[in-house]
Scaffold this active site. Structure first.
Site, PDB file in Angstrom:
ATOM      1  N   TRP A  53       9.213  -9.839 -55.905  1.00  0.00           N
ATOM      2  CA  TRP A  53       9.472 -10.051 -54.476  1.00  0.00           C
ATOM      3  C   TRP A  53       9.627  -8.742 -53.700  1.00  0.00           C
ATOM      4  CZ3 TRP A  53      12.761 -12.619 -58.104  1.00  0.00           C
ATOM      5  CH2 TRP A  53      12.336 -13.917 -58.450  1.00  0.00           C
ATOM      6  N   HIS A  54       8.939  -7.727 -54.130  1.00  0.00           N
ATOM      7  CA  HIS A  54       9.030  -6.430 -53.460  1.00  0.00           C
ATOM      8  C   HIS A  54       7.724  -6.071 -52.754  1.00  0.00           C
ATOM      9  CE1 HIS A  54      12.422  -5.153 -56.503  1.00  0.00           C
ATOM     10  NE2 HIS A  54      12.789  -6.105 -55.670  1.00  0.00           N
TER      11      HIS A  54
END
Length: 574
Positions: A512-513
Site C-alpha cells: 500500500w505504498h
C-alpha cells in the site's frame, strides 16, 4: 502423528494471543464544531484555500493553513474514523481491508497487474487503515527533494507530538529483530524514528491500549474559527478559467456533491495567493486533474472531457513497492502485533514483520469480489475466485479472529525502479481509475527481491525463531504454502525446480505504498504548483518518485505540515 499438510491447512484457524479493545462506537470527533456532513453545506461558499482530500497530507496541511488566519475549506469523500472499532482498534486492521461495501473506509481496487490494492475513503486517509508503522525518510531523501532540513525536522516533530508512540516489544517482534541481526542486518539501532541502515524499532500510530491515532487527529491543531471540514463530499471537478492564448488558465473553484447527490459550489475569494490544493492521494489527485481537463489530451477526449491543458505526464510514473511474504505457523502462542521492527538492508529491500493473525487472508475475501471488475474493459484478471479449486482455509473464517497463532515476515523493495501509469475508466470520480504498476518490469527490482527473500530465509531459520517454527516448516515449505492462498490473481508457475525469482513474481502483493502520477518536475514544480495552471497545487504522495523511508506515512504527514508553513510564509512575507 500430525502430518505437515494437516498442520498447514488447520493451524491458521487456531485462536490464541492478545486482542486489544480500545474504542467506543459512540466516540465523536474532538473537533465536531467544524467537521460536518456535506449535506449541511450551503449551495455556494467562498474560501481562501480549498483543500481536496482529508488524508494523510490534507489534514496536516489544512490544520496548518488555518493557523495563519486564512479561511480554509477541507473536503473529504469519506466519513470520520472515530467510532468505527475496525479502524480504531488494532485488531480491526484486517477487517477494515476486508470490508468491500460501497461506504467502506477502504476502497478495493485491482491493478491491471492482477494485484489487490486499496485506497482510503475516510478522514485521515491511509493513516486510518494501515498497519500504523511510523518512520522518517532518510537524510538523503530529504536532500534530494530540495526540502529545508530544519523545517522538515520541525514538521516531523509537530506530527509526532500528536499521533506517534513507542512500539511495545514483545516476543515475536523481539525474535525477528534478533533474527535480523543474526542475518547480518546490522547494527542494532534500537528505537528511533530515523532511517538508519541496520535493524531498528520504529514508532507506531497505536497507543499502549491498541487504539489507533490518525492524521485526522492533527485537525485538533486547527483554528476552529478559520476552518470548515465537510465529510462525504465527493469532488467532481476543479473549475478552471480559460484565458486567451499565451496566458495561464487559473483555478477558481470546485464542484462537489454530498451523499444525497446534491450539488455544491466552493469558490476562491479574490486574492493573488488564494489556491486550490489537491491532496487526494496517488490515485485521486491525477484522476481529478484529468476529470478537470488537465492530462493527456487523447484520454480526456475519449471520455468527452474538455481539454484545458494537454499534460501527458499526469498519471505517469506510477509505482507500487512490491511486497513478498512468508506466513509462519507457530506451535506456541503469538501475541498480536503489526509492524514494529524493520531491517534496512544493504541490498535495497526492507524487511518487516507482524503476528497474531494471518494478514494475507484478506485476499480470500478480495478474490470473491473480483467479479465486480468484470466490467472493466480490457482487464486481464476478471475470472472470479473459485473456492472449490483453491480453498483458502477450512473451518471458521480466520478473518474473524485477530489473534491467529502465527507470524508473517515480509520484504518490500525500495524505490522501486519499475514504473507504470494510470488511466481514466470513466468520468465518475467514485470509480477507480485503471492502474498498471508493472511489478518487476525492471530486472533490478527482481534481483532485490531475491536478495531480500534470502535474508528472510536466514531470519526464519535463525535460532531466535526456533520456538516459533515447526520443525518441518522449511523456507521451501513456507513458500509452497503461500502459493495455496489467493493472495493475487496472477498465474502461478510451480515446477519441481521452483526458483526464488518465480516465487517473487507469482506471489507479489502490495504494501500500500504506491505513489507517482503528479511528480515534481513533470506535473508540479518544486513548490508543488501545477505546471501551466495558476492557483492550483498538488501536495501528497502522487508527487513522489520513490517511496520515502521504509514506510511513507510519516513523510506524507510531514509534507502537509511543511508545505502549509511554506505557503503561509509566502502569504505573509517577512
Amino acid at each position: 502423528m500430525i502430518s505437515p499438510m494437516w498442520f498447514l491447512h488447520n493451524v491458521a484457524a487456531i485462536s490464541l494471543g492478545i486482542f486489544f479493545i480500545a474504542s467506543s462506537s459512540a466516540e465523536q470527533a474532538p473537533y465536531s464544531s467544524f467537521a460536518k456532513d456535506a449535506k449541511l453545506a450551503p449551495p455556494v461558499m467562498y474560501f481562501d484555500y480549498i483543500v481536496i482530500g482529508g488524508g494523510t497530507s490534507g489534514c496536516a496541511l489544512a490544520a496548518t493553513l488555518s493557523q495563519g488566519g486564512a479561511k480554509i475549506l477541507l473536503l473529504e469523500r469519506g466519513g470520520l474514523p472515530y467510532g468505527n472499532p475496525n479502524i480504531t482498534n488494532i485488531g480491526g486492521f484486517p477487517e477494515t481491508l476486508a470490508d468491500t461495501s460501497p461506504t467502506s473506509a477502504s476502497q478495493l481496487f485491482l491493478s491491471m497487474d492482477g494485484v489487490f490494492n486499496h485506497r482510503a475513503r475516510v478522514l485521515g486517509g491511509g493513516s486510518a487503515i494501515n498497519a500504523g508503522f511510523y518512520t522518517r525518510a532518510s537524510s538523503d531523501y530529504v536532500a534530494s527533494s530540495g526540502w529545508n532540513p530544519r523545517l522538515v525536522n520541525e514538521s516531523y516533530e509537530w506530527v509526532e507530538k500528536k499521533v506517534v508512540f513507542q512500539s511495545p516489544m514483545l516476543t515475536w517482534q523481539s525474535a525477528v529483530r534478533d533474527g535480523l541481526l543474526d542475518a547480518g542486518v546490522s547494527p542494532n539501532n534500537g528505537f528511533t524514528y530515523e532511517h538508519l541502515p541496520g535493524t531498528k524499532v520504529g514508532g507506531t500510530m497505536f497507543d499502549q491500549n491498541g487504539y489507533r491515532h490518525t492524521a485526522a487527529d492533527l485537525l485538533e491543531y486547527a483554528d476552529p474559527t478559520k476552518i470548515s471540514v465537510y465529510l462525504h463530499a465527493t469532488v467532481y471537478q476543479i473549475l478552471i478559467r480559460t484565458v486567451p492564448a499565451g496566458q495561464k488558465p487559473k483555478a477558481f473553484g470546485v464542484y462537489f456533491r454530498d451523499s444525497n447527490g446534491n450539488r455544491h459550489m466552493a469558490y476562491l475569494n479574490n486574492g493573488p495567493v488564494n489556491e486550490i490544493i489537491l491532496s487526494s492521494g496517488a490515485l485521486g489527485s491525477p484522476q481529478l486533474l484529468m476529470l478537470s481537463g488537465i492530462g493527456p489530451a487523447n484520454q480526456l477526449r475519449a471520455q468527452g472531457i474538455k481539454v484545458i491543458l494537454d499534460q501527458p505526464n499526469v498519471g505517469q510514473g506510477m509505482s507500487d513497492n512490491p511486497m513478498n511474504a512468508v506466513f509462519i505457523p507457530s506451535p506456541r502462542p503469538v501475541e498480536m502485533s503489526l509492524i514494529q521492527v524493520v531491517g534496512i538492508t544493504q541490498v535495497g529491500s526492507f524487511i518487516e514483520a507482524a503476528s497474531g493473525f494471518f494478514e494475507l487472508v484478506w485476499a480470500r475475501r478480495m478474490a470473491q469480489e473480483v467479479s465486480k471488475f468484470e466490467n472493466q474493459t480490457g482487464h486481464p484478471f476478471t475470472t472470479p475466485f473459485n473456492e472449490n479449486k483453491q480453498e483458502a482455509m477450512p473451518g471458521p473464517d480466520p478473518y474473524r479472529y485477530a489473534n491467529i497463532q502465527a507470524g508473517v515476515i515480509l520484504e518490500k523493495i525500495a524505490g522501486p525502479f519499475s514504473t507504470g501509469y494510470l488511466e481514466l475508466q470513466s468520468r465518475d470520480p467514485n470509480d477507480n481509475p485503471r492502474v498498471t504498476f508493472n511489478y518487476f518490469k525492471d530486472p533490478r527490482d527482481l534481483q532485490r527481491c531475491v536478495q531480500g527473500m534470502e535474508i528472510v530465509r536466514r531470519v526464519v531459520e535463525s535460532r531466535h525463531l526456533f520456538t516459533f517454527r515447526y520443525p518441518f516448516a522449511t523456507m521451501q515449505t513456507l513458500m509452497n504454502m503461500m502459493l495455496t492462498y489467493p493472495i493475487n490473481l496472477r498465474p502461478k508457475h510451480v515446477t519441481a525446480t521452483y526458483s526464488m525469482e518465480q516465487f517473487c513474481v507469482d506471489t507479489v502483493m502490495t504494501i500500500w505504498h504506491y505513489h507517482g502520477g503528479c511528480q515534481v518536475g513533470r506535473v508540479v514544480d518544486q513548490n508543488y504548483r501545477v505546471l501551466g495552471v495558476d492557483s492550483l497545487r498538488v501536495i501528497d504522495g502522487s508527487t513522489f518518485y520513490n517511496s520515502p523511508g521504509t514506510n511513507p506515512q510519516a513523510t506524507v504527514m510531514m509534507l502537509g505540515r511543511y508545505m502549509g508553513q511554506r505557503i503561509l510564509q509566502d502569504r505573509t512575507p517577512f
